[in-house]
Motif scaffolding. Sequence first.
Motif, short mmCIF file in Angstrom:
data_model
loop_
_atom_site.label_atom_id
_atom_site.label_comp_id
_atom_site.label_asym_id
_atom_site.label_seq_id
_atom_site.Cartn_x
_atom_site.Cartn_y
_atom_site.Cartn_z
N ARG A 51 0.85 -1.11 -0.06
CA ARG A 51 0.00 0.12 -0.05
C ARG A 51 0.78 1.38 0.08
NH1 ARG A 51 -2.27 -4.00 2.95
NH2 ARG A 51 -4.86 -4.24 2.90
N VAL A 52 0.56 2.27 -0.81
CA VAL A 52 1.32 3.45 -0.90
C VAL A 52 1.36 4.37 0.47
CG1 VAL A 52 -0.50 4.86 -1.78
CG2 VAL A 52 1.76 5.52 -2.18
N VAL A 53 0.41 4.02 1.38
CA VAL A 53 0.39 4.42 2.70
C VAL A 53 -0.22 3.23 3.68
CG1 VAL A 53 0.37 7.05 2.62
CG2 VAL A 53 -1.71 5.68 2.43
N HIS A 54 -0.09 3.27 4.68
CA HIS A 54 -0.72 2.32 5.53
C HIS A 54 -0.08 1.05 5.27
CE1 HIS A 54 -3.59 4.77 7.79
NE2 HIS A 54 -3.45 5.57 6.63
N SER A 98 -3.31 -0.51 11.23
CA SER A 98 -2.20 -0.11 10.35
C SER A 98 -1.58 0.92 10.95
CB SER A 98 -2.32 0.01 9.12
OG SER A 98 -3.57 1.13 8.62
N GLY A 115 -4.28 3.48 11.53
CA GLY A 115 -5.58 3.05 10.89
C GLY A 115 -6.34 2.18 11.19
N PHE A 116 -7.78 2.39 11.10
CA PHE A 116 -8.64 1.42 11.78
C PHE A 116 -9.58 1.39 10.55
CE2 PHE A 116 -12.42 0.09 13.81
CZ PHE A 116 -11.87 -0.12 15.31
N ALA A 117 -9.67 0.10 9.64
CA ALA A 117 -10.38 0.04 8.62
C ALA A 117 -11.20 -1.13 8.72
CB ALA A 117 -9.60 -0.11 7.44
N GLY A 131 -10.88 4.51 8.77
CA GLY A 131 -10.59 5.56 9.55
C GLY A 131 -9.14 5.55 10.39
N ASN A 132 -9.20 6.53 11.36
CA ASN A 132 -8.21 6.41 12.34
C ASN A 132 -8.27 6.40 13.73
OD1 ASN A 132 -7.93 9.02 13.17
ND2 ASN A 132 -6.79 9.50 11.60
N ALA A 142 -8.49 17.27 -0.10
CA ALA A 142 -7.73 16.05 -0.65
C ALA A 142 -6.68 16.42 -1.54
CB ALA A 142 -8.86 15.06 -1.33
N PHE A 318 -10.07 -1.69 1.12
CA PHE A 318 -11.25 -0.95 1.86
C PHE A 318 -11.30 0.19 0.99
CE2 PHE A 318 -9.20 -3.37 5.10
CZ PHE A 318 -10.02 -4.00 5.72
N MET A 334 -12.45 15.80 1.97
CA MET A 334 -11.69 14.67 1.92
C MET A 334 -12.19 13.66 1.72
SD MET A 334 -8.53 15.32 3.00
CE MET A 334 -7.85 14.10 3.94
N ARG A 338 -11.04 11.10 -1.22
CA ARG A 338 -10.54 9.57 -0.71
C ARG A 338 -11.11 8.86 -1.67
NH1 ARG A 338 -11.03 8.75 5.12
NH2 ARG A 338 -9.68 7.06 5.00
C1 HEM Z 1 -7.36 12.67 0.46
C2 HEM Z 1 -6.76 12.11 1.45
C3 HEM Z 1 -6.48 10.60 1.31
C4 HEM Z 1 -6.17 9.91 0.19
C5 HEM Z 1 -6.03 10.05 -1.22
C6 HEM Z 1 -5.77 8.38 0.83
C7 HEM Z 1 -5.21 7.59 0.25
C8 HEM Z 1 -5.01 6.25 0.55
C9 HEM Z 1 -4.55 5.05 -0.30
C10 HEM Z 1 -4.15 5.29 -1.66
C11 HEM Z 1 -4.33 4.25 0.53
C12 HEM Z 1 -3.68 2.64 0.11
C13 HEM Z 1 -5.06 2.02 -0.32
C14 HEM Z 1 -4.62 0.41 -0.69
O1 HEM Z 1 -3.65 0.28 -1.18
O2 HEM Z 1 -5.75 -0.55 -0.35
C15 HEM Z 1 -4.93 4.55 2.02
C16 HEM Z 1 -5.06 3.69 2.87
C17 HEM Z 1 -5.54 3.96 4.00
N1 HEM Z 1 -6.18 5.26 4.50
FE1 HEM Z 1 -5.84 6.93 3.28
N2 HEM Z 1 -6.07 8.57 2.23
C18 HEM Z 1 -6.32 9.69 2.62
C19 HEM Z 1 -6.84 10.08 3.76
C20 HEM Z 1 -7.05 9.22 4.65
C21 HEM Z 1 -7.58 9.46 6.03
C22 HEM Z 1 -8.00 10.98 6.54
C23 HEM Z 1 -7.55 8.60 6.85
C24 HEM Z 1 -8.25 8.52 8.20
C25 HEM Z 1 -9.35 9.01 8.32
C26 HEM Z 1 -6.90 7.58 5.92
C27 HEM Z 1 -6.94 6.07 6.47
C28 HEM Z 1 -6.50 5.02 5.67
C29 HEM Z 1 -6.46 3.78 6.26
C30 HEM Z 1 -6.97 3.32 7.72
C31 HEM Z 1 -5.70 3.17 5.06
C32 HEM Z 1 -5.36 1.65 5.32
C33 HEM Z 1 -6.62 0.79 4.73
C34 HEM Z 1 -6.21 -0.78 5.13
O3 HEM Z 1 -5.83 -1.12 6.17
O4 HEM Z 1 -6.23 -1.32 3.85
N3 HEM Z 1 -6.74 8.05 4.76
N4 HEM Z 1 -5.31 5.69 1.83
#
Ligand code: HEM
Length: 527
Positions: A51-54, A98, A115-117, A131-132, A142, A318, A334, A338
């Motif tokens: 994942r690019v984040v988390h 995460s 992270g809390f998904a 979420g988180n 965003a 998710f 946001m 997202r």
């Molecule tokens: C514009 C804002 C955001 C963008 C573009 C973004 C984008 C992303 C992307 C690309 C991933 C990877 C998903 C994957 O590969 O499956 C990710 C994962 C995640 N993001 Fe964000 N994110 C944003 C804001 C947030 C915010 C505000 C939160 C918390 C409230 C959040 C919580 C998470 C979580 C929990 C995951 C991990 C999901 C998992 O466990 O697979 N993100 N996000």
Amino acid sequence: MSDGQLTTRQGHPVYDNQSLRSVGERGPATLENYQFIEKITHFDRERIPERVVHARGTGAHGYFEPYGRIGDQPAATYTRAKVLTRTGVRTPVFIRFSTVIGSKDSPETARDPRGFAIKFKTEEGVWDLVGNNLKVFFIRDAIKFPDMIHAFKPDPVSNRQEPWRFYDFVMHHPESLHMVTWVKSPWGIPADYRHMQGSSVNTYKLVNDQGEAWLCKFSFEPRLGVRNLTSGEAAEIQARDVGHATRDLHDAIERGDFPEWEMCVQLMSDDAHPELDFDPLDDTKRWPEDRFPLLPVGRVVLDRNPSNFFAEVEQAAFGTGVLVDGIDFSDDKMLQGRTLSYSDTQRYRVGANYLQLPVNAPATPARTNQRDGQMAYHVDAAGENPRVNYEPSSMGGLRETDRTAREYHPWVEGHLGRYQTTRTADDYRQAGDRYRSFDERERDDLIANLVEDMKACPEHIALRMVWHFWHCDEDYGRRVAEGAGLDLEKARALPPLPGKPPPGRNRPGSTYTSGKREGTASQAAAE
Ligand code: HEM
């Protein structure tokens, strides 16, 4: 062939798995060696992009059980979503926890939001909340996300996370101060995933049978209470174990010690709320719990570990756009940004047919006319006539579903443009409230962490950060300046940030409590 015997993926028996085929004992090897080529080329493709984040995370299966009530009202007063209204009916869930910045095997003691998904496999299709634990976020638009993540991830030259890059971004974004105050305190290192809150962070809407809507934030309160670590405590754990939170969750579930959270909502009428000094669609703000109480909705229990980490955790996907009828989008920018990003990255990270994988597929059959693509695992259930993969048709294809509830039909009007919220006073106030709500240990740890960071920043960044902290709370700014050996008067004399209104400084905080002291009505009753 018996059950235990090795085959290739083509089903051919494997007679020798020890040596590749070669001409004589000393080679050369030959290219028609299908068994070897299948084995090694599959191995070459074992990793998918993280994942690019988390990227670092773990997960478990369980269930959600609604109480059938939201506060003192039947849940149906607010929402027609069956998952929330059918008292006691269990819905299977999968939760992935995460960290954010580190890569797949990075230490779980990182100072980072968690992270809390959660994925609910409801009878009306899948519902995800992504979420988180801290209930707020760094930014509220965003379009800033890639810049923010670039600044927080390792430096492209040194490949290290550099404090100056983090604060260089933050100093231009007063809305980040609230989240920074959380993250740099012990709340930035949860002790493990079982003693941690969760929340949607973004604002959604609940919609009832009459098509009436309420703004809504979701949160998850751990029955075990919240536990966090200071930097020193985290360093001790990290010296022994970089995956302590994964181990803790797995071992607890294995021994039958099932973690549980109470799911709650905060509700507000569906309008702009000019009387508030924050925008309810601004995810950098909490809704003060003394004015918008946490209303219990149900409980979530995790009672089963994944049987395969890659299949069920790495491939879990998710998305914030995955909603069921009765739960709708708000105009939170946001949330809207997202919603594009998640399924987009998952089509790249996992593949176009990621929704056919068991961990992501709905509990109810998916009946679509979507066909083919890489790794199509099966044909989605079709209508009576499998030759009709289009709609409408008179030849037995799939039909639209009859709508039973009133459509939610909000009125939208405005000038198309690029806007920032004008309700910015609270960028400082909620951060100051947070500082004042911390106990002494939390405050000392926060200051010590910030002092260390300020020492690693160029002076102009550190002074501007002191200016920000001082506008949140005079004591907050003074202690960071003193600890880092910075001239407070020089920081205070800085002009307001270009293009931003001057902060409304040091206003008395509202009385809402920090997450640790939060309790829900049913928790209080149980105690
Ligand atoms: C514009 C804002 C955001 C963008 C573009 C973004 C984008 C992303 C992307 C690309 C991933 C990877 C998903 C994957 O590969 O499956 C990710 C994962 C995640 N993001 Fe964000 N994110 C944003 C804001 C947030 C915010 C505000 C939160 C918390 C409230 C959040 C919580 C998470 C979580 C929990 C995951 C991990 C999901 C998992 O466990 O697979 N993100 N996000």
